[in-house]
Design an enzyme around this catalytic site. Structure first.
Site, PDB file in Angstrom:
ATOM      1  N   LYS A  59      -2.974  39.179 124.236  1.00 27.69           N
ATOM      2  CA  LYS A  59      -4.015  38.333 124.842  1.00 27.69           C
ATOM      3  C   LYS A  59      -3.465  36.927 125.104  1.00 27.69           C
ATOM      4  O   LYS A  59      -3.957  35.919 124.597  1.00 27.69           O
ATOM      5  CB  LYS A  59      -5.263  38.256 123.970  1.00 27.69           C
ATOM      6  CG  LYS A  59      -5.999  39.578 123.912  1.00 27.69           C
ATOM      7  CD  LYS A  59      -7.436  39.439 123.517  1.00 27.69           C
ATOM      8  CE  LYS A  59      -8.117  40.784 123.483  1.00 27.69           C
ATOM      9  NZ  LYS A  59      -7.563  41.710 122.447  1.00 27.69           N
ATOM     10  N   GLY A 167     -14.435  48.859 123.165  1.00 26.72           N
ATOM     11  CA  GLY A 167     -15.789  48.624 122.660  1.00 26.72           C
ATOM     12  C   GLY A 167     -16.555  49.898 122.358  1.00 26.72           C
ATOM     13  O   GLY A 167     -17.696  49.853 121.905  1.00 26.72           O
ATOM     14  N   GLY A 169     -17.700  53.155 120.353  1.00 29.72           N
ATOM     15  CA  GLY A 169     -17.739  53.595 118.961  1.00 29.72           C
ATOM     16  C   GLY A 169     -18.066  52.455 118.029  1.00 29.72           C
ATOM     17  O   GLY A 169     -19.201  51.972 117.981  1.00 29.72           O
ATOM     18  N   GLN A 171     -17.862  49.358 118.010  1.00 31.55           N
ATOM     19  CA  GLN A 171     -18.547  48.162 118.540  1.00 31.55           C
ATOM     20  C   GLN A 171     -19.876  48.511 119.224  1.00 31.55           C
ATOM     21  O   GLN A 171     -20.538  47.633 119.772  1.00 31.55           O
ATOM     22  CB  GLN A 171     -17.645  47.423 119.533  1.00 31.55           C
ATOM     23  CG  GLN A 171     -16.389  46.842 118.901  1.00 31.55           C
ATOM     24  CD  GLN A 171     -15.543  46.090 119.914  1.00 31.55           C
ATOM     25  OE1 GLN A 171     -16.054  45.383 120.771  1.00 31.55           O
ATOM     26  NE2 GLN A 171     -14.243  46.258 119.807  1.00 31.55           N
ATOM     27  N   SER A 174     -20.761  52.939 124.567  1.00 33.41           N
ATOM     28  CA  SER A 174     -20.830  54.397 124.710  1.00 33.41           C
ATOM     29  C   SER A 174     -19.789  54.913 125.707  1.00 33.41           C
ATOM     30  O   SER A 174     -19.230  54.166 126.513  1.00 33.41           O
ATOM     31  CB  SER A 174     -22.232  54.819 125.160  1.00 33.41           C
ATOM     32  OG  SER A 174     -22.295  54.830 126.566  1.00 33.41           O
TER      33      SER A 174
HETATM   34  P1  BMP Z   1     -12.027  49.172 118.014  1.00 29.32           P
HETATM   35  O1  BMP Z   1     -12.150  50.475 118.842  1.00 29.32           O
HETATM   36  O2  BMP Z   1     -11.538  49.417 116.639  1.00 29.32           O
HETATM   37  O3  BMP Z   1     -13.262  48.343 118.088  1.00 29.32           O
HETATM   38  O4  BMP Z   1     -10.829  48.328 118.669  1.00 29.32           O
HETATM   39  C1  BMP Z   1     -10.916  47.776 119.937  1.00 29.32           C
HETATM   40  C2  BMP Z   1      -9.592  47.225 120.374  1.00 29.32           C
HETATM   41  O5  BMP Z   1      -9.747  46.698 121.700  1.00 29.32           O
HETATM   42  C3  BMP Z   1      -9.041  46.099 119.515  1.00 29.32           C
HETATM   43  O6  BMP Z   1      -7.630  46.194 119.521  1.00 29.32           O
HETATM   44  C4  BMP Z   1      -9.457  44.832 120.259  1.00 29.32           C
HETATM   45  O7  BMP Z   1      -8.551  43.777 120.116  1.00 29.32           O
HETATM   46  C5  BMP Z   1      -9.442  45.304 121.713  1.00 29.32           C
HETATM   47  N1  BMP Z   1     -10.393  44.588 122.574  1.00 29.32           N
HETATM   48  C6  BMP Z   1     -11.756  44.618 122.314  1.00 29.32           C
HETATM   49  O8  BMP Z   1     -12.217  45.214 121.343  1.00 29.32           O
HETATM   50  N2  BMP Z   1     -12.592  43.958 123.181  1.00 29.32           N
HETATM   51  C7  BMP Z   1     -12.153  43.265 124.255  1.00 29.32           C
HETATM   52  O9  BMP Z   1     -12.956  42.709 124.983  1.00 29.32           O
HETATM   53  C8  BMP Z   1     -10.772  43.229 124.509  1.00 29.32           C
HETATM   54  C9  BMP Z   1      -9.903  43.908 123.654  1.00 29.32           C
HETATM   55  O10 BMP Z   1      -8.606  43.895 123.896  1.00 29.32           O
END
Ligand code: BMP
Length: 212
Positions: A59, A167, A169, A171, A174
């Protein structure tokens, strides 16, 4: 064909390589982020790249000459793609793109974060960021699975660019995101699962079903 990208956000090099090997036949790419790179060292990118292409999710968000150097380190260590923040503006994005060209690499630009905080500031500019990334010739965008309507709007702007969607799961986003995304990025729902292969297999099936 749409893709499943595994976010390998563990901190231990050996564990990362073990997960990568166990799931190599089910996922299309690995995405590495600071937890792994800072703990295991940047060489972990090369190690993983022997198994599947790696997206270096650093990032990048700095002034152009530093952004370029960060990108250089990622590509030099065999990253296939680098992720840069969009809010940094054209000069830094262009600097990363210039480096990527020397390595035949790809650049993905974050539009707005999938987390709640993504609405506070980034959301106001994410469509403009998508347009700018497209006009600069970036390969793709990172857009939130947690806000489907925004994802749909970003899809319209993206045209031929790829959209990678985190996002899902953990977070709360869907799999409907697959209607607009070219790839989903999934971390915890896979690597923290009791049966990571089982979850990855199911996700891969969804990805394939949305690809036809
Ligand atoms: P997870 O499925 O465990 O929530 O992980 C999501 C991954 O995607 C993490 O590596 C996070 O840094 C990345 N990410 C995110 O979650 N949202 C964004 O907007 C951008 C991302 O890179």
């Amino acid at each position: 064909m749409k893709e499943l990208v595994l976010a390998l956000d563990v901190e231990d090099r050996r564990l990362a390589l073990k997960i990568a090997e166990d799931l190599a036949d089910l996922v299309d790419k690995f995405k590495v982020n600071y937890p792994l790179v800072l703990s295991a060292g940047v060489k972990v990118i090369s190690d993983l790249a022997e198994i599947k292409p790696v997206i270096a999710d650093l990032k990048i968000a700095d002034v152009p000459h530093i952004s370029a150097r960060i990108a250089e380190i990622a590509f030099r260590n065999d990253a296939k793609a680098a992720i840069v923040h969009g809010f940094v503006g054209s000069d830094s994005i262009r600097a990363v793109l210039n480096v990527s060209k020397r390595y035949n690499g790809e650049v993905y630009v974050v539009t707005e974060l999938s987390s709640e905080g993504g609405v506070e500031f980034m959301e106001k500019f994410s469509l403009e960021i998508a347009e700018r990334a497209r006009d600069l010739g970036c390969h793709g965008l990172i857009a939130p699975a947690t806000r489907i309507e925004k994802l749909r709007a970003i899809r319209e702007i993206a045209k031929g660019m790829k959209i990678l969607c985190p996002g899902i799961g953990a977070q709360g986003g869907s799999l409907e995101a697959l209607r607009f995304a070219d790839a989903i990025i999934v971390g915890r729902s896979i690597y923290l699962a009791e049966n990571p292969r089982g979850v990855a297999k199911k996700l891969k099936e969804y990805v394939q079903a949305y690809s036809v």
